[in-house]
Write a protein that holds these residues in place. Sequence first.
Motif, PDB file in Angstrom:
ATOM      1  N   ARG A  86      -3.660  -1.101   6.142  1.00  0.00           N
ATOM      2  CA  ARG A  86      -2.283  -1.104   6.636  1.00  0.00           C
ATOM      3  C   ARG A  86      -1.309  -0.844   5.489  1.00  0.00           C
ATOM      4  O   ARG A  86      -0.333  -0.109   5.640  1.00  0.00           O
ATOM      5  CB  ARG A  86      -1.989  -2.461   7.286  1.00  0.00           C
ATOM      6  CG  ARG A  86      -0.551  -2.664   7.741  1.00  0.00           C
ATOM      7  CD  ARG A  86      -0.225  -1.857   8.967  1.00  0.00           C
ATOM      8  NE  ARG A  86       1.041  -2.271   9.553  1.00  0.00           N
ATOM      9  CZ  ARG A  86       1.645  -1.641  10.536  1.00  0.00           C
ATOM     10  NH1 ARG A  86       1.091  -0.565  11.061  1.00  0.00           N
ATOM     11  NH2 ARG A  86       2.793  -2.081  11.027  1.00  0.00           N
ATOM     12  N   GLN A  90       1.316   2.350   5.237  1.00  0.00           N
ATOM     13  CA  GLN A  90       2.756   2.178   5.079  1.00  0.00           C
ATOM     14  C   GLN A  90       3.259   2.869   3.821  1.00  0.00           C
ATOM     15  O   GLN A  90       4.341   3.469   3.818  1.00  0.00           O
ATOM     16  CB  GLN A  90       3.100   0.690   5.049  1.00  0.00           C
ATOM     17  CG  GLN A  90       2.884  -0.011   6.374  1.00  0.00           C
ATOM     18  CD  GLN A  90       3.262  -1.479   6.324  1.00  0.00           C
ATOM     19  OE1 GLN A  90       3.612  -2.012   5.277  1.00  0.00           O
ATOM     20  NE2 GLN A  90       3.195  -2.149   7.466  1.00  0.00           N
ATOM     21  N   ARG A  94       5.879   5.881   4.009  1.00  0.00           N
ATOM     22  CA  ARG A  94       7.177   5.700   3.349  1.00  0.00           C
ATOM     23  C   ARG A  94       7.475   6.894   2.442  1.00  0.00           C
ATOM     24  O   ARG A  94       8.603   7.391   2.405  1.00  0.00           O
ATOM     25  CB  ARG A  94       7.205   4.405   2.544  1.00  0.00           C
ATOM     26  CG  ARG A  94       8.479   4.266   1.704  1.00  0.00           C
ATOM     27  CD  ARG A  94       8.737   2.875   1.208  1.00  0.00           C
ATOM     28  NE  ARG A  94       9.866   2.845   0.293  1.00  0.00           N
ATOM     29  CZ  ARG A  94      11.134   2.955   0.657  1.00  0.00           C
ATOM     30  NH1 ARG A  94      11.440   3.112   1.932  1.00  0.00           N
ATOM     31  NH2 ARG A  94      12.097   2.916  -0.242  1.00  0.00           N
ATOM     32  N   LEU A 141       8.876   1.646  10.582  1.00  0.00           N
ATOM     33  CA  LEU A 141       9.114   0.304  10.045  1.00  0.00           C
ATOM     34  C   LEU A 141      10.583  -0.050  10.281  1.00  0.00           C
ATOM     35  O   LEU A 141      11.408   0.010   9.366  1.00  0.00           O
ATOM     36  CB  LEU A 141       8.782   0.253   8.549  1.00  0.00           C
ATOM     37  CG  LEU A 141       7.315   0.449   8.169  1.00  0.00           C
ATOM     38  CD1 LEU A 141       7.163   0.522   6.660  1.00  0.00           C
ATOM     39  CD2 LEU A 141       6.462  -0.688   8.727  1.00  0.00           C
TER      40      LEU A 141
END
Length: 288
Positions: A86, A90, A94, A141
């Motif tokens: 995870r 991310q 990003r 997010l």
Amino acid sequence: MAPTSGGYVSGSREAWPDLEPPRMSRDAPRPATILRVADALEAQGGEVLELFREVESEEGSAVFPIHLRKGGREFFIEVETGRWSRQVEQSVLRRVSILRSSAVGGRDTSVLVLSSYPIPEVVCALVGTDPRTLVQLDLYLPTSRDPEGLSEEFRRAAGRALGTRIETSPEYLPLVEEFVLGPSGEPFPQFLDGSALALGAYLGETIRRAVESSERFEGFTVRWERSGESGSQEVLVVSGGAADGTFELDPMGKVRAFLENGERDSLAFYAGYVLDALREEAARDAQE
């Protein structure tokens, strides 16, 4: 010796259709692998412009291992040799988000993710150039958890992708529908849960604000509440009218139906139907 993979690729494959994924050793040191991958891509006609290219935007800065040109198109390439977690997901997304919001990350810029392990579905879904992908990247997010904040994040993200300002108002729902469905008129096949939740919040806020901002709905109030057995489902609770009744609207559920069925479960029609019904009831109450 580390197991060797033929390599997995995700991203703008249509911009480099004959790309042969470079062979990569699983769990190998990343810097050395990046150099070998760069050589392999040059052997396939790519021109490496820069290694470890830094990109900056209002969201921050990010470094892409390989920046190259192929056939007049620029590619920013991510290289992963380890297992996906995870945290890695991310981190990669990003960096892609920063690139897409930068001066060099427009729709003519391609992103490729090369990996020695299978690439997670969420990463595959969010590294393309479809405008609907860019919205989901912004919402991957979210900074908000409440419906009002999620609605605002969706409004801003969709406006950036469309290149126009979108308001939280019923007249913008047809534009939002058209955007989500795309040229084919079919829902985006990889519309993620977080994006669907934000779209549901936008639909609900559109209804709530329309009721609260007009005297034609006098006597009615609309508020968000948690519902369901776990209390995790946000619904709109409508109260008032001559009977002083209360009922729930489920904009999140309506969005799920819309994403499955397209125009047959139109968001604009749903909002219009609800608002017309409340407006007519308010008018009848005023005459009594």
